[in-house]
Scaffold this motif. Structure first.
Motif, PDB file in Angstrom:
ATOM      1  N   THR A 161     -37.982  -1.431 -70.213  1.00  0.00           N
ATOM      2  CA  THR A 161     -38.952  -0.616 -69.473  1.00  0.00           C
ATOM      3  C   THR A 161     -38.952  -1.006 -67.998  1.00  0.00           C
ATOM      4  O   THR A 161     -38.651  -2.149 -67.636  1.00  0.00           O
ATOM      5  CB  THR A 161     -40.369  -0.784 -70.048  1.00  0.00           C
ATOM      6  OG1 THR A 161     -40.811  -2.126 -69.832  1.00  0.00           O
ATOM      7  CG2 THR A 161     -40.379  -0.474 -71.541  1.00  0.00           C
ATOM      8  N   ALA A 162     -39.321  -0.074 -67.165  1.00  0.00           N
ATOM      9  CA  ALA A 162     -39.303  -0.289 -65.706  1.00  0.00           C
ATOM     10  C   ALA A 162     -40.285  -1.374 -65.279  1.00  0.00           C
ATOM     11  O   ALA A 162     -39.991  -2.211 -64.426  1.00  0.00           O
ATOM     12  CB  ALA A 162     -39.613   1.028 -64.992  1.00  0.00           C
ATOM     13  N   LYS A 163     -41.504  -1.351 -65.898  1.00  0.00           N
ATOM     14  CA  LYS A 163     -42.518  -2.334 -65.532  1.00  0.00           C
ATOM     15  C   LYS A 163     -42.078  -3.743 -65.899  1.00  0.00           C
ATOM     16  O   LYS A 163     -42.226  -4.692 -65.120  1.00  0.00           O
ATOM     17  CB  LYS A 163     -43.829  -1.979 -66.238  1.00  0.00           C
ATOM     18  CG  LYS A 163     -45.010  -2.831 -65.784  1.00  0.00           C
ATOM     19  CD  LYS A 163     -46.306  -2.322 -66.407  1.00  0.00           C
ATOM     20  CE  LYS A 163     -47.498  -3.136 -65.892  1.00  0.00           C
ATOM     21  NZ  LYS A 163     -48.786  -2.661 -66.485  1.00  0.00           N
ATOM     22  N   GLN A 164     -41.542  -3.883 -67.106  1.00  0.00           N
ATOM     23  CA  GLN A 164     -41.062  -5.195 -67.543  1.00  0.00           C
ATOM     24  C   GLN A 164     -39.857  -5.643 -66.730  1.00  0.00           C
ATOM     25  O   GLN A 164     -39.692  -6.833 -66.444  1.00  0.00           O
ATOM     26  CB  GLN A 164     -40.685  -5.137 -69.026  1.00  0.00           C
ATOM     27  CG  GLN A 164     -41.869  -5.027 -69.965  1.00  0.00           C
ATOM     28  CD  GLN A 164     -41.443  -4.888 -71.399  1.00  0.00           C
ATOM     29  OE1 GLN A 164     -40.372  -4.343 -71.687  1.00  0.00           O
ATOM     30  NE2 GLN A 164     -42.272  -5.358 -72.322  1.00  0.00           N
ATOM     31  N   LEU A 165     -39.030  -4.674 -66.309  1.00  0.00           N
ATOM     32  CA  LEU A 165     -37.842  -5.002 -65.529  1.00  0.00           C
ATOM     33  C   LEU A 165     -38.221  -5.570 -64.169  1.00  0.00           C
ATOM     34  O   LEU A 165     -37.581  -6.501 -63.670  1.00  0.00           O
ATOM     35  CB  LEU A 165     -36.969  -3.748 -65.364  1.00  0.00           C
ATOM     36  CG  LEU A 165     -35.648  -3.944 -64.634  1.00  0.00           C
ATOM     37  CD1 LEU A 165     -34.763  -4.945 -65.390  1.00  0.00           C
ATOM     38  CD2 LEU A 165     -34.906  -2.610 -64.472  1.00  0.00           C
TER      39      LEU A 165
END
Length: 552
Positions: free
Chosen positions: A443-447
């Motif tokens: 996911t973008a947030k986790q990335l």
């Protein structure tokens, strides 16, 4: 034992019961009693005084020389013969008997012709063959005893009688033989009221003294230790009268604390000139903080690889002899667990020993303040600590000398560049907070969080790389798997080369856990650093500088 006619009371002859332990097994009233012989036509019935316990039937022809014993079988509700023929035993049992008998004959270092004659009678009785004697050479005393403990009680009593006669076949029971008999009786026929075990330990590298009784435990037992402290002089006196020294490690530590650290180092340096300054400092620290539980876990269990001491209840440990097993020197020890009363337990052990051996020599360790004793258990402790095998060592990050070493083992990581040294130091630091996970999230947030975390990891590595003498901007990119993997592989290779020295060397390598985190499995208290040239070794957790790097 006399044999009499029941009707007239007149003697008919003499019956010889081969082992008194048969009598003990049937009735305490039999020893010294009379056997009455009932004549019934072609047969005779022999009964002991206490009718119903045992009887013997013989076909009467006027030439009788012995009897066959019968016991009452509750399941069959009748009498059945108890055979004295032991020739149908398994080879493991015959080899075990031979191992124990051999150790008894060789115990005092003197082989008497009468012992060999008696050995021949045992070979005949138990059907011991040449191949059994060859097999016995590979059995330890403990393994042989454990095999015989599986036998029925009647065989155990018979064996104890034969082992006693082996020890006395030359009309003298030596101290070494008496100790073996003590162990055999405690394990096979005597109810000690607590757990009793015999251990056989490979001592080809370390020699244990023959005149020691050592207190052992893997976890501190407050009640037993208070008993020993309160009755210490009385316990020592009992043990010394029996010809032993009592070894209680807290008292040993007190003795070393009475010698100044400087004097202790000078003495140790004189005795072991080839040992490095760093390792001597570590060993001196260990001597002055000796505890029974650490001795059992770190030295006996880890270094000498005697797993039983990793989990042992408060016990007295007595060396009972030595054996050669497959050309290796093996020492045998009796472990008697202390239930409630330390003084009572040691008295019971020594009273049993005194039934076979009376000591004529007193032992005294000449302990005085400031005097360094280098004999007996004191030398033994030093030798075990100096043994470079199975060492549970700390890891020291020494950026001043640009090295990583293991002080207790007196070895360092060889043939690695500063890039690997810095990487290993980074993983030690990060292992204290769970390790490093290089797996990229989806996911973008986790990335975004992942990239910040990886940037921080790289920053930490550059700082550590610089501390090892490199330039931060020239540090290799450890975020790249193709760069990182060969470095981890080289560290693994070099650490595993120390497998013969380090205890569980695999715990020191960088490896991935079940959660995908990479780290080093040793405990945080073993992760240390060299604080300046003369400040000594300190835990990483106590360093403000290293903790600031960790917090980035």
């Amino acid at each position: 034992m006399s044999v009499k006619n029941k009707a007239t009371g007149t003697p008919l002859g003499m019956y010889h019961i081969y082992s008194p332990y048969w009598l003990i097994a049937f009735s305490n009233e039999l020893i010294g009693g009379t056997i009455y012989l009932h004549r019934r036509g072609a047969s005779s019935v022999v009964r002991f005084d206490r009718q119903g316990n045992a009887k013997a039937l013989i076909a009467w022809n006027g030439q009788q020389t012995g009897s066959a014993l019968f016991v009452y079988n509750d399941n069959l509700a009748g009498w059945e013969p108890l055979s004295l023929n032991r020739k149908s035993m398994r080879q493991s049992e015959r080899a075990s008997i031979m191992r124990i008998v051999s150790d008894l004959i060789e115990a005092d270092g003197i082989i008497d012709a009468r012992e060999i004659i008696f050995l021949d009678s045992l070979r005949e009785k138990y059907g011991i063959k040449k191949e059994d004697e060859v097999a016995a050479a590979s059995y330890t005393f403990a393994a042989a005893l454990n095999e015989l403990l599986l036998a029925d009680d009647s065989l155990k009593h018979d064996l104890i009688g034969d082992f006693n006669q082996t020890a006395m076949s030359d009309n003298y029971c030596a101290r070494e033989e008496a100790l073996l008999i003590l162990a055999l009786r405690c394990c096979m026929t005597i109810n000690m009221g607590s757990s009793v075990t015999v251990l056989s330990i490979d001592t080809s590298e370390i020699k244990f003294e023959d005149t020691q009784i050592l207190y052992v435990e893997s976890e501190f037992d407050k009640k037993i230790n208070e008993q020993i402290q309160n009755s210490y002089r009385e316990i020592c006196s009992e043990i010394r009268l029996a010809g032993f020294d009592f070894v209680y490690l807290p008292k040993i530590a007190e003795h070393y604390q009475s010698i100044s650290e400087t004097d202790l180092y000078q003495i140790a340096d004189f005795l072991y000139p080839k040992v490095s300054y760093e390792r001597l400092q570590v060993i001196i620290k260990q001597l002055r903080s000796l505890s029974t539980e650490r001795f059992c876990k770190d030295l006996l269990a880890a270094k000498l690889n005697v797993k039983e001491f990793g989990l042992v209840n408060p016990s007295f440990m007595i060396k009972i002899g030595e054996s050669f097993v497959n050309d290796r020197m093996v020492s045998n020890f009796l472990l008697v667990e202390i239930e409630d009363d330390a003084l009572g337990t040691i008295r019971k052990i020594l009273d049993l020993l005194a039934e076979n051996y009376h000591n004529l020599r007193l032992n005294y360790l000449q302990e005085e303040t400031g005097r360094f004793i280098f004999r007996g258990f004191y030398k033994q402790i030093f030798d075990i600590l100096m043994l470079r095998k199975g060492v549970k060592s700390s890891v020291v990050i020494d950026t001043l000398k640009e090295q990583i070493y293991f002080p207790e083992a007196d070895v360092k990581l060889e043939k690695i560049h500063r890039r690997e040294k810095a990487l290993y130091a980074l993983f030690l630091l990060e292992s204290m907070s769970g390790g490093i996970n290089f797996n990229k999230p989806v996911t973008a947030k986790q990335l975004e969080r992942y990239q910040k975390r990886m940037a921080a990891i790289m920053k930490k590595y550059q700082i550590i790389y610089k501390k090892f003498g490199g330039e931060a901007d020239k540090a290799p990119n450890i975020l790249d798997y193709a760069t990182r993997a060969p470095m981890i592989a080289l560290l693994k290779k070099q650490i595993l080369k120390l497998n013969d020295v380090l205890f569980h060397a695999e715990d020191y390598i960088i490896q991935r856990n079940m959660y995908g985190n990479y780290g080093v499995r040793i405990s945080a208290d073993l992760m240390t650093y060299q604080d300046g040239i003369d400040e000594g070794i300190k835990p990483l957790l106590d360093s403000d500088e290293w903790q600031k790097i960790s917090a980035l």
